[in-house]
Motif scaffolding. Structure first.
Motif, short mmCIF file in Angstrom:
data_model
loop_
_atom_site.label_atom_id
_atom_site.label_comp_id
_atom_site.label_asym_id
_atom_site.label_seq_id
_atom_site.Cartn_x
_atom_site.Cartn_y
_atom_site.Cartn_z
N GLY A 122 0.71 -1.22 0.15
CA GLY A 122 0.12 0.03 0.05
C GLY A 122 0.82 1.37 -0.10
N ARG A 123 2.18 1.22 -0.50
CA ARG A 123 3.25 2.46 -0.38
C ARG A 123 2.38 3.59 -1.28
N ALA A 124 2.47 4.66 -0.62
CA ALA A 124 1.94 5.82 -1.42
C ALA A 124 3.06 6.29 -2.27
N PRO A 125 2.75 6.97 -3.34
CA PRO A 125 3.75 7.57 -4.28
C PRO A 125 4.49 8.62 -3.31
N PRO A 126 5.83 9.11 -3.81
CA PRO A 126 6.53 9.92 -3.09
C PRO A 126 5.91 11.24 -3.18
N GLY A 127 5.69 11.85 -1.75
CA GLY A 127 4.86 13.14 -1.80
C GLY A 127 3.51 12.86 -1.57
N GLY A 128 2.97 11.53 -1.98
CA GLY A 128 1.48 11.40 -1.73
C GLY A 128 1.22 11.05 -0.22
N GLN A 129 -0.06 10.64 -0.22
CA GLN A 129 -0.57 9.96 1.05
C GLN A 129 -1.07 8.70 1.02
N HIS A 130 -1.10 7.84 1.95
CA HIS A 130 -1.96 6.67 1.79
C HIS A 130 -3.41 6.76 2.00
N ALA A 131 -4.35 6.03 1.28
CA ALA A 131 -5.71 6.34 1.43
C ALA A 131 -6.13 6.29 2.63
N GLY A 132 -5.55 5.73 3.48
CA GLY A 132 -6.10 5.63 4.98
C GLY A 132 -5.91 6.80 5.71
N GLU A 133 -4.88 7.67 5.30
CA GLU A 133 -4.86 9.06 5.84
C GLU A 133 -5.62 10.12 5.24
N SER A 134 -6.45 9.94 4.30
CA SER A 134 -7.17 11.04 3.45
C SER A 134 -8.54 11.16 4.16
N GLU A 135 -8.87 12.22 4.80
CA GLU A 135 -10.05 12.44 5.57
C GLU A 135 -11.35 12.65 4.69
N GLU A 136 -11.02 13.15 3.38
CA GLU A 136 -11.99 13.58 2.36
C GLU A 136 -12.45 12.04 1.94
N LEU A 137 -11.62 10.98 1.66
CA LEU A 137 -12.02 9.67 1.30
C LEU A 137 -12.83 9.18 2.45
N ARG A 138 -12.26 9.23 3.63
CA ARG A 138 -13.13 8.66 4.58
C ARG A 138 -14.45 9.17 4.81
N ASP A 139 -14.59 10.19 4.48
CA ASP A 139 -15.83 11.04 4.72
C ASP A 139 -16.66 10.43 3.50
N LEU A 140 -16.26 10.42 2.40
CA LEU A 140 -17.01 9.87 1.26
C LEU A 140 -17.51 8.30 1.41
N LEU A 141 -16.51 7.68 2.15
CA LEU A 141 -17.14 6.28 2.22
C LEU A 141 -18.04 6.10 3.46
N LEU A 142 -18.09 7.00 4.09
CA LEU A 142 -19.46 7.00 5.05
C LEU A 142 -20.70 7.19 4.54
N ASN A 143 -20.71 7.48 3.22
CA ASN A 143 -22.21 7.83 2.54
C ASN A 143 -22.49 6.35 2.02
N PRO A 144 -23.56 6.04 2.65
CA PRO A 144 -24.39 4.56 2.37
C PRO A 144 -24.65 4.52 0.96
N HIS A 145 -25.01 5.52 0.10
CA HIS A 145 -25.47 5.40 -1.31
C HIS A 145 -23.96 5.11 -2.03
N LEU A 146 -22.78 5.72 -1.71
CA LEU A 146 -21.77 5.46 -2.38
C LEU A 146 -21.11 3.93 -2.02
N ARG A 147 -21.41 3.53 -0.62
CA ARG A 147 -20.99 2.34 -0.23
C ARG A 147 -21.74 1.24 -1.25
N GLN A 148 -23.26 1.55 -1.31
CA GLN A 148 -24.08 0.50 -2.13
C GLN A 148 -23.61 0.40 -3.66
N LEU A 149 -23.27 1.88 -3.98
CA LEU A 149 -22.57 1.64 -5.60
C LEU A 149 -21.35 0.83 -5.40
N LEU A 150 -20.59 0.82 -4.65
CA LEU A 150 -19.10 0.21 -4.85
C LEU A 150 -19.41 -1.37 -4.54
N LEU A 151 -20.49 -1.60 -3.48
CA LEU A 151 -20.66 -3.05 -3.47
C LEU A 151 -21.39 -3.64 -4.64
#
Length: 124
Positions: A52-81
């Motif tokens: 799961g290495r992030a690119p140089p200067g990038g961040q890990h997906a687990g460090e992204s608050e924006e991504l975490r907030d999006l994944l809390l959305n039940p509609h998005l979770r259903q789309l991904l499933l």
């Protein structure tokens, strides 16, 4: 395409619809999930870090608050499933790329993999 796997806990053939987020083991139900969770041994940290290495200067997906907030959305979770379980993922992805929420999710993931400040810089 791979078909359903046998459950890693009870062994039911072709029944495993779910995966453990820590170790990716397949299981078929809530009771099997609970049983697995008690025994779960995630892969060693150094292997996970390399995978799961992030690119140089990038961040890990687990460090992204924006991504975490999006994944809390039940509609998005259903789309991904739905995409995960679909036979024809490609055409479903094309359809979902018309959904603003899904596009926001995809853009967020791309920003993590390739931060915007780096995308237009030519190598020296």
């Amino acid at each position: 395409m791979r078909g359903p796997r046998p459950c890693g806990v009870c062994g039911a053939a072709g029944a495993a619809k779910y995966r453990c987020p820590r170790c990716a083991a397949a299981y078929c139900s809530v009771p099997c999930c609970r049983t697995h969770r008690e025994r779960c041994t995630p892969e060693p940290k150094r292997e996970r870090a390399a995978a799961g290495r992030a690119p140089p200067g990038g961040q890990h997906a687990g460090e992204s608050e924006e991504l975490r907030d999006l994944l809390l959305n039940p509609h998005l979770r259903q789309l991904l499933l739905t995409v995960d379980q679909a036979e024809d993922k490609s055409s479903l992805m094309k359809k979902y790329m018309q959904e603003p929420l899904f596009v926001e999710f995809a853009d967020c993931c791309l920003r993590i993999v390739e931060p915007p400040e780096k995308e237009n810089i030519l190598p020296e």
